[in-house]
Motif scaffolding. Structure first.
Motif, short mmCIF file in Angstrom:
data_model
loop_
_atom_site.label_atom_id
_atom_site.label_comp_id
_atom_site.label_asym_id
_atom_site.label_seq_id
_atom_site.Cartn_x
_atom_site.Cartn_y
_atom_site.Cartn_z
N UNK A 2 -1.81 -6.15 -4.49
CA UNK A 2 -0.87 -7.25 -4.36
C UNK A 2 0.12 -6.95 -3.24
N UNK A 3 0.66 -8.02 -2.67
CA UNK A 3 1.71 -7.87 -1.68
C UNK A 3 2.97 -7.36 -2.37
N UNK A 4 3.72 -6.51 -1.68
CA UNK A 4 4.96 -5.93 -2.20
C UNK A 4 6.11 -6.55 -1.43
N UNK A 19 -0.19 -3.38 6.31
CA UNK A 19 -0.25 -4.79 6.67
C UNK A 19 1.06 -5.43 6.23
N UNK A 20 1.56 -6.38 7.01
CA UNK A 20 2.80 -7.06 6.64
C UNK A 20 2.65 -8.56 6.78
N UNK A 63 6.92 -9.14 3.20
CA UNK A 63 6.08 -8.41 2.25
C UNK A 63 5.22 -7.40 3.00
N UNK A 64 4.76 -6.38 2.30
CA UNK A 64 3.85 -5.40 2.89
C UNK A 64 2.78 -5.02 1.88
N UNK A 65 1.68 -4.43 2.39
CA UNK A 65 0.58 -4.00 1.53
C UNK A 65 -0.08 -2.77 2.16
#
Length: 73
Positions: A2-4, A19-20, A63-65
């Protein structure tokens, strides 16, 4: 995965490519291989010539992942 959401408590490891999701004048987009620099307090990417380019104020990272582990046979 999931995206953070980006918050002071949930930043990625220092200088680790992730990734952002960025948001700017033209809407939302995804960028890859972006790194958080705790020392400089900003997001950057390698320009391919061993120089870091920092994202300007027109793009907000929301967001980042992390990247997944490589597949195993």
């Amino acid at each position: 995965m999931d995206w953070i959401k980006v918050t002071p408590e949930t930043m990625p490891p220092d200088m680790e490519p992730v990734m952002v999701t960025v948001e700017g004048k033209c809407g939302k987009d995804i960028m890859k291989d972006v790194m958080w620099s705790a020392q400089n307090g900003g997001w950057a990417y390698d320009d391919g010539a061993d120089c870091l380019v920092y994202l300007d104020g027109d793009l907000a990272v929301t967001h980042w992942m992390p990247y997944p582990d490589a597949a195993e046979d």
